[in-house]
Design an enzyme around this catalytic site. Structure first.
Site, PDB file in Angstrom:
ATOM      1  N   LYS A  27       0.801  -1.216   0.000  1.00  0.00           N
ATOM      2  CA  LYS A  27       0.000   0.000   0.000  1.00  0.00           C
ATOM      3  C   LYS A  27       0.834   1.265   0.000  1.00  0.00           C
ATOM      4  O   LYS A  27       0.365   2.332  -0.376  1.00  0.00           O
ATOM      5  CB  LYS A  27      -0.937   0.001   1.213  1.00  0.00           C
ATOM      6  CG  LYS A  27      -0.218  -0.094   2.557  1.00  0.00           C
ATOM      7  CD  LYS A  27      -1.214  -0.361   3.672  1.00  0.00           C
ATOM      8  CE  LYS A  27      -0.505  -0.577   5.008  1.00  0.00           C
ATOM      9  NZ  LYS A  27      -1.458  -0.953   6.066  1.00  0.00           N
ATOM     10  N   LYS A  44      13.474  -0.733  -1.060  1.00  0.00           N
ATOM     11  CA  LYS A  44      12.071  -0.377  -0.842  1.00  0.00           C
ATOM     12  C   LYS A  44      11.812   0.961  -1.511  1.00  0.00           C
ATOM     13  O   LYS A  44      12.372   1.984  -1.117  1.00  0.00           O
ATOM     14  CB  LYS A  44      11.773  -0.295   0.664  1.00  0.00           C
ATOM     15  CG  LYS A  44      10.307  -0.011   0.993  1.00  0.00           C
ATOM     16  CD  LYS A  44      10.070  -0.129   2.492  1.00  0.00           C
ATOM     17  CE  LYS A  44       8.607   0.016   2.834  1.00  0.00           C
ATOM     18  NZ  LYS A  44       8.349  -0.194   4.277  1.00  0.00           N
ATOM     19  N   GLU A 122      18.736  -4.564   4.633  1.00  0.00           N
ATOM     20  CA  GLU A 122      19.023  -5.992   4.684  1.00  0.00           C
ATOM     21  C   GLU A 122      17.859  -6.812   4.140  1.00  0.00           C
ATOM     22  O   GLU A 122      16.688  -6.502   4.402  1.00  0.00           O
ATOM     23  CB  GLU A 122      19.285  -6.382   6.138  1.00  0.00           C
ATOM     24  CG  GLU A 122      19.397  -7.865   6.409  1.00  0.00           C
ATOM     25  CD  GLU A 122      19.384  -8.182   7.893  1.00  0.00           C
ATOM     26  OE1 GLU A 122      19.542  -9.365   8.239  1.00  0.00           O
ATOM     27  OE2 GLU A 122      19.203  -7.250   8.705  1.00  0.00           O
ATOM     28  N   ASP A 168       1.194  -0.022  12.992  1.00  0.00           N
ATOM     29  CA  ASP A 168       0.518  -0.833  11.986  1.00  0.00           C
ATOM     30  C   ASP A 168       0.986  -2.281  12.092  1.00  0.00           C
ATOM     31  O   ASP A 168       1.122  -2.984  11.094  1.00  0.00           O
ATOM     32  CB  ASP A 168       0.815  -0.282  10.583  1.00  0.00           C
ATOM     33  CG  ASP A 168      -0.113  -0.865   9.514  1.00  0.00           C
ATOM     34  OD1 ASP A 168      -1.272  -1.187   9.829  1.00  0.00           O
ATOM     35  OD2 ASP A 168       0.337  -0.999   8.364  1.00  0.00           O
ATOM     36  N   ASN A 173       3.306  -7.613   8.915  1.00  0.00           N
ATOM     37  CA  ASN A 173       4.473  -6.752   9.100  1.00  0.00           C
ATOM     38  C   ASN A 173       5.511  -7.393  10.013  1.00  0.00           C
ATOM     39  O   ASN A 173       6.290  -6.695  10.673  1.00  0.00           O
ATOM     40  CB  ASN A 173       4.044  -5.394   9.668  1.00  0.00           C
ATOM     41  CG  ASN A 173       3.264  -4.578   8.648  1.00  0.00           C
ATOM     42  OD1 ASN A 173       3.487  -4.718   7.450  1.00  0.00           O
ATOM     43  ND2 ASN A 173       2.347  -3.752   9.109  1.00  0.00           N
ATOM     44  N   ASP A 185       8.397  -2.737   8.122  1.00  0.00           N
ATOM     45  CA  ASP A 185       7.416  -1.720   7.706  1.00  0.00           C
ATOM     46  C   ASP A 185       7.152  -0.693   8.809  1.00  0.00           C
ATOM     47  O   ASP A 185       6.159  -0.771   9.532  1.00  0.00           O
ATOM     48  CB  ASP A 185       6.101  -2.363   7.274  1.00  0.00           C
ATOM     49  CG  ASP A 185       6.243  -3.160   5.986  1.00  0.00           C
ATOM     50  OD1 ASP A 185       7.229  -2.922   5.267  1.00  0.00           O
ATOM     51  OD2 ASP A 185       5.391  -4.013   5.704  1.00  0.00           O
TER      52      ASP A 185
END
Length: 285
Positions: A27, A44, A122, A168, A173, A185
């Site tokens: 998301k 990411k 990592e 979250d 996660n 995350d």
């Protein structure tokens, strides 16, 4: 595979040598497996604000400080520059959280830096060198569930000791490698002391994880870690070495309504007397 546009500058600068494959698309970001020299890492790539589906961003940004006053003013006004700065703050929050939590004894992926909206970190792998699975893809015994749940509660405690709440946290996660859970995350990590939603977010994180592990060890549903941890935090008694029990006794004190009403009446009567004395003094004057 074809190099994603956002990763190309890192290739040009020699930070990334090869993009091997896309690992996932979520998301708020897409993650790629990349080669950096002899090391396999992950990149990411944060999605731009108008393409993210993370709806409650404002709740998570509350309390985040920006030292530069010009940046802060621009962010408040919502100008183009301000939106760009807000994105930088959002992205750097995860890097900062990763360094902070690693230092606090929480297992998280090691970060290698954030470059123009791309976080290099990592790649967490299992005992066979494959990408570690997410918790929701793992089955376990009741004993393992109790053990890993205790580990995650310890991490939640250590996060809060470091002033942060994941915000979250769920089975999506958390990765599981040969040594146990790894928290991932973190761009929405919140400042526990500055965010008005902190207690609620902590409780949700804890309850999400407890509900998941309780599929394998139902007795975990009777634990009260969220209330215990927050009570210790509010009392200033939370520290990394405090031992959690998962137990919490609600206050049994019931407000004495009659006494409270009597006190209110007494204060009201006293105020009336004061006003009467002032009126009489004015008349005599």
């Amino acid at each position: 595979m074809k190099i994603p546009k956002r990763i190309q500058p890192l290739v040009d600068d020699g930070l990334v040598d090869e993009v091997i494959r896309q690992l996932m698309s979520g998301k708020e970001a897409s993650v790629y497996v990349v080669r950096c020299g002899n090391d396999i890492r992950c990149a990411k790539v944060y999605k731009e604000a108008d393409k993210r589906s993370f709806k409650q961003a404002v709740q998570y940004r509350e309390g985040r400080k920006v030292r530069n006053s010009r940046r802060a003013r621009a962010m408040e006004k919502g100008s183009k520059f301000g939106r760009e700065q807000q994105e930088q703050v959002w992205q750097s929050a995860e890097v900062d959280a990763l360094y902070t939590l690693a230092a606090a004894g929480v297992r998280v992926p090691q970060p290698y830096g954030c470059f123009d909206g791309v976080l290099l970190m990592e790649l967490v792998t299992d005992d066979e060198g494959l990408v570690a699975p997410r918790l929701n893809d793992v089955s376990m015994s009741a004993e393992q569930a109790r053990e890993d749940h205790a580990v995650v509660m310890e991490y939640v405690k250590r996060m809060l000791c470091a002033g942060l709440i994941h915000g979250d946290l769920s089975e999506f996660n958390v990765l599981v490698d040969e040594y146990g859970p790894v928290i991932i995350d973190l761009p929405q990590a919140v400042d526990a002391a500055a965010n008005n939603n902190a207690q609620w977010m902590l409780a949700r994180d804890v309850n999400n994880m407890t509900s998941y592990y309780a599929q394998y060890a139902p007795e975990l549903l009777d634990s009260q870690y969220a209330k215990e941890i927050w009570a210790l935090f509010e009392a200033g008694e939370l520290h990394p070495d405090v031992e959690l029990t998962g137990q919490f006794e609600e206050s049994t004190e019931v407000a004495d309504v009659d006494s409270v009403l009597e006190e209110i009446k007494a204060v009201f009567a006293e105020e009336q007397d004061r006003r009467e004395r002032l009126r009489e003094a004015e008349e005599l004057g």
